[in-house]
Write an enzyme that holds these catalytic residues in place. Structure first.
Site, PDB file in Angstrom:
ATOM      1  N   THR B 197      36.844  44.264  -5.707  1.00 13.07           N
ATOM      2  CA  THR B 197      37.404  43.012  -6.191  1.00 13.07           C
ATOM      3  C   THR B 197      38.788  43.109  -6.772  1.00 13.07           C
ATOM      4  OG1 THR B 197      35.201  42.394  -6.880  1.00 13.07           O
ATOM      5  CG2 THR B 197      36.982  41.044  -7.702  1.00 13.07           C
ATOM      6  N   GLU B 284      45.402  52.816  -6.057  1.00 13.44           N
ATOM      7  CA  GLU B 284      44.697  54.097  -5.977  1.00 13.44           C
ATOM      8  C   GLU B 284      45.624  55.183  -5.457  1.00 13.44           C
ATOM      9  OE1 GLU B 284      40.035  53.039  -5.287  1.00 13.44           O
ATOM     10  OE2 GLU B 284      41.369  53.030  -3.590  1.00 13.44           O
ATOM     11  N   ASN B 408      38.597  57.524  -3.049  1.00 13.42           N
ATOM     12  CA  ASN B 408      37.676  56.754  -2.218  1.00 13.42           C
ATOM     13  C   ASN B 408      36.592  57.603  -1.581  1.00 13.42           C
ATOM     14  OD1 ASN B 408      38.473  53.890  -2.222  1.00 13.42           O
ATOM     15  ND2 ASN B 408      40.449  54.822  -1.774  1.00 13.42           N
ATOM     16  N   SER B 413      30.040  59.493  -5.148  1.00 11.16           N
ATOM     17  CA  SER B 413      29.249  60.721  -5.018  1.00 11.16           C
ATOM     18  C   SER B 413      28.870  61.287  -6.385  1.00 11.16           C
ATOM     19  CB  SER B 413      30.024  61.755  -4.212  1.00 11.16           C
ATOM     20  OG  SER B 413      30.448  61.178  -2.997  1.00 11.16           O
TER      21      SER B 413
END
Lengths: 413, 413
Positions: B197, B284, B408, B413
Site C-alpha cells: 500500500t 526500497e 523484497n 522469510s
C-alpha cells in the site's frame, strides 16, 4: 549457472546442406575472443527474418529490413550473413548506417555478390561507433574457416555475456526425405540487455515454398522468442532469421496443414522454443525457470497482458528468487495488468499442482507448506484462470536475483 | 537511508482545526508497534479520495468507494477514518469485505455515528485474514488518544517498512484568512509493495466548495502520487484522501482560477508533491532520486509512456545505482515505449546540463567524464526531447539496488 541447460556438443548438431559457417577473432572490442561470424548460403536458399519493434532499432536492423525487402521484390537472394559481437551499432545515427553498409560492401566484394545480398547483425555496447576496419580485416579469416560443421563454434561466436552457448537440432521426415533443422541463439535484449541483443539463426535443408517463409519466421518467433521475457527491456537489435536451403530433396512444402507440413513445423518449433527457453535459462542471474500459463481469457491478447504483468513484476520475481510463497504478489499483478472489467471473484491461481487461490481469495484448503515446496523447485509453473473465456497463452521467464543487479550495475564499470 | 529526506518534527506540523488523530498499539501483526490510527473529523468536514486502479483492489478500498458514494448522494458526511498496518485485507474475497465492514461498525458504535460515515484503510501482507478482534479491541485507546497535534505520531502510525515517517505542512492566505494544509504519507504500492500500500491523508482547515473536492483529490493525485514509480507494481490498496474541515473562516473557495484559489492550490500541491517525493526518497533500497522530464511530445499521454518506460527499465535503474553513464539504455527505453511512429533521428537526451545524445546518436561534443560526473550525484534530472510537439510531463523515481532485491526477497522469510 544456467537453469537446467548444458552446452551443445558439436556432434549432436546436424549440419545443414547449403550452409557453411566461419568464425574468427577480429578484436572488435576485446582481443582473443571469437567475435566475428559469417554464414555463407548456397544459391537457391530462401531467407526471412523478424526484427525488434524498438523504434530505436539499430543500424544493422534497418539494413536487414531493407535488404530483405529488395530481395523479395527483385527475386534475388540473400547469400551471406555477418555477425559481430562487442558493439551493437545502435544509437549511432547516420554514421552507424554507413558503417553497417561498409561491412556489407566488404563481405560482398570478397564473395563476389551484391552488397544487398548480405544481412548484417551487431550485438554489444550501444552508442559507440562500430569499428568497421577491424571487422573487414577479419572477414578473410572468417570466410576461410567456413564449413558446414561449425554450428557449435558459431553458437560460441555470437555469445556476449552469455555464460553458455545455445544450439539445438531436430529432424523430420518430409515427403519421404529426412530433413534437418539446426539453430543457435544468444541472449538477449531482455537478458543481456547491456549487450543489447537477442540474436537467433535457424536453418533447415528442407524445401519450403519461398512465399511461406516470411510468415513462417513470424509464426516461429511468436511461439518462441516472443514468449520469453527477463526484465521487459526490448533491445534495439533483436533479430531472428530463418534460412531454408532447399537441398534435402523433398518436394517443397506448400501447406503447413499437410502431414509433411506438420512434421516439419514440429521440428522447426521444437528448435525455436528450445533456443528461446535457453535464453531464459541463461538469464542474467537466473536461478529459476518459470512457465506462466494464463487461461480462460476472452482473447489471447489479454492473456498475454496478464502473463507479462506477472513476468515483469519485480516483486513476483524476487519472491521466486527467495523461494517465498508470497503469492498475493501474483494476484496483485493480475489486478493491475490492465483488464478494465476484470472480476476478481473469478480468479483461480495454481502453483504447479497446488491450488493457491480460488474466487479471488485464498483457497481454504491451501497450506503454505505446499506453496513453499513448489517455490523451492528450479522449474515452476504458474497457472492463472481468468474465468472470462477460452483463450490462453504461455510465457517463459526467470527470477530476479542479486546477481541480476550485480551484472547490470557492474558490467561497464 | 532515504535520499535527502529528514523525519518530520512535530512542532513544524500545523494542526488542522476539525481534525483529531489518535494512535495506538493494537498488535495487528506484531506487538509493541503503533499499528492503529484513527482520524476523527468534525461535523461540516468534506472528504474526497482517489484509489488504486488495480482490479484486485482490497476490501477496504471497495468499502471506501462505497461509503464516499453513499455520502455524496445522501448529503451526510464522513466523520472518521481508521487505518491499520500489518495486514492489507487484499485478496481475501467476501470474508475480507465482512471484516472491513466489521471494523467500520465497531468504530461507528463507539463514536455514535453511522458505519457508512467511516472510511477504512489497511496496509500489510496480502491474502491473510484481517484480525478484526485485535483492531476493535484497540479502538477505544486510539479514540482516547485523539488530539489535533498528533500528525507526526500518525505519520509513524501508518508506517510499515518505511524507514522514516513522512509529513509536511504548508499555509496560504485565502480571503484574508491564514489557512493550513498538513498531510502524511507512507510507501507504497510501488515501493513497499510487499506491504501492499501507498497511503496518504491530507487535510486543510480551508473552506472549499464541497462540489470541488472529488476533482481536487484527483488533480492533486495526478500532480503528485501518480507521478512516482519505483518498480511499476500498482498496489491493491493505494489510497489518497483529502479532507477540508471548513474551519479557517475564509469564504469557501469556489474557483481555482481566482487568486485565493491559486494560493490555496499552491499550498495543497506543495504538500502533496513533497509527500509523494518522500515516498520515492525512502524507496526500497533507493540511493538516488531521479526526475524524468519528457518534452516535445504530441500529447501528455505519450510523454508519460516514455517517462514510465525509462523509470521502469531495470537496466536504466541499475545503471543509476552503479553511477554508470550507460546512457544507450535510456535511448533503448525511449524506443520501446510504444510510440509507433517515433522518429529516432529527432531524439535529444540531456543528463542535468550535459547534452548526451542529439538526433538519435551520440552528441559529438559529449564526453563520458561529464556523464560520469552527473551520474554520481544523489539527485539527477533526465531530460528527453521527442521532437514531435509541445506536450511534456515529469515523473519521479529511484534507482534499483542490491538492497531492493534483499528487502523484497527476504522480507517475509
Amino acid at each position: 549457472m544456467p537453469v537446467n541447460l548444458k552446452a551443445p556438443v558439436a556432434q549432436d548438431l546436424a549440419p545443414i546442406a547449403g550452409v557453411r559457417i566461419g568464425v574468427t577473432e577480429a578484436g572488435v572490442r576485446k582481443a582473443n575472443r571469437k567475435d566475428l561470424t559469417v554464414f555463407l548460403l548456397d544459391e537457391g536458399s530462401h531467407v526471412a527474418g523478424v526484427f525488434t519493434k524498438n523504434r530505436f532499432c539499430a543500424a544493422p536492423v534497418q539494413i536487414c529490413r531493407e535488404h530483405l525487402a529488395v530481395r523479395g521484390k527483385a527475386g534475388g537472394a540473400i547469400r551471406a550473413m555477418v555477425i559481430n559481437t562487442g558493439n551493437a551499432n545502435a544509437g549511432t545515427g547516420a554514421d552507424g548506417l554507413a558503417r553497417a553498409n561498409a561491412t556489407c560492401d566488404a563481405l560482398a566484394t570478397l564473395l563476389k555478390i551484391d552488397a544487398k545480398q548480405v544481412l548484417p547483425f551487431s550485438t554489444g555496447v550501444i552508442m559507440e561507433p562500430l569499428p568497421v576496419d577491424r571487422i573487414t580485416a577479419g572477414l578473410p579469416a572468417a570466410i576461410a574457416d567456413a564449413q558446414p560443421g561449425n554450428w557449435a563454434k558459431a553458437a560460441e561466436g555470437i555469445m556476449t555475456t552469455d555464460t553458455i552457448a545455445k544450439a539445438f537440432s531436430a529432424k523430420a521426415v518430409v515427403g519421404g526425405k529426412t530433413v534437418h533443422v539446426t539453430g543457435i541463439s544468444k541472449g538477449a535484449g531482455m537478458i543481456r540487455p547491456n549487450m543489447a541483443t537477442m540474436l537467433s539463426f535457424l536453418a533447415t535443408d528442407a524445401a519450403i515454398d519461398a512465399a511461406l517463409l516470411p510468415a513462417l519466421a513470424k509464426q516461429l518467433a511468436d511461439q518462441s522468442f516472443n514468449r520469453i521475457t527477463i526484465d521487459g527491456d526490448t533491445s534495439t537489435n533483436d533479430s531472428f532469421v530463418v534460412v531454408a536451403t532447399n537441398q534435402a530433396g523433398n518436394a517443397a512444402v506448400t501447406d503447413w496443414n499437410s502431414a509433411d507440413g506438420q512434421a516439419l513445423m514440429a521440428a522447426l518449433r521444437d528448435v525455436a522454443q528450445k533456443l528461446a527457453q535457453a535464453i531464459v535459462r541463461d538469464g542474467e542471474g537466473a536461478t529459476k525457470f518459470i512457465q506462466i500459463e494464463v487461461e480462460q481469457g476472452s482473447n489471447e491478447e489479454e492473456c498475454r497482458q496478464v502473463a507479462y504483468a506477472i513476468a515483469h513484476s519485480p516483486l513476483v520475481k524476487t519472491a521466486f528468487f527467495a523461494s517465498d510463497p508470497n503469492l498475493g504478489r501474483i494476484l496483485a499483478a493480475v489486478g493491475y495488468a490492465g483488464i478494465e472489467d476484470l472480476d476478481q471473484t473469478k480468479i483461480e491461481l495454481y502453483l504447479d499442482d497446488v491450488h493457491v487461490a480460488t474466487r479471488g481469495g485464498r483457497n481454504p484448503s491451501y497450506e503454505e507448506a505446499d506453496g513453499q515446496r513448489v517455490m523451492k523447485q528450479q522449474e515452476i509453473v504458474v497457472r492463472v484462470q481468468l474465468g472470462r473465456g477460452t483463450a490462453n497463452t504461455t510465457l517463459w521467464t526467470c527470477d530476479l536475483s542479486h546477481d541480476y543487479v550485480s551484472i547490470n550495475a557492474d558490467y561497464r564499470s
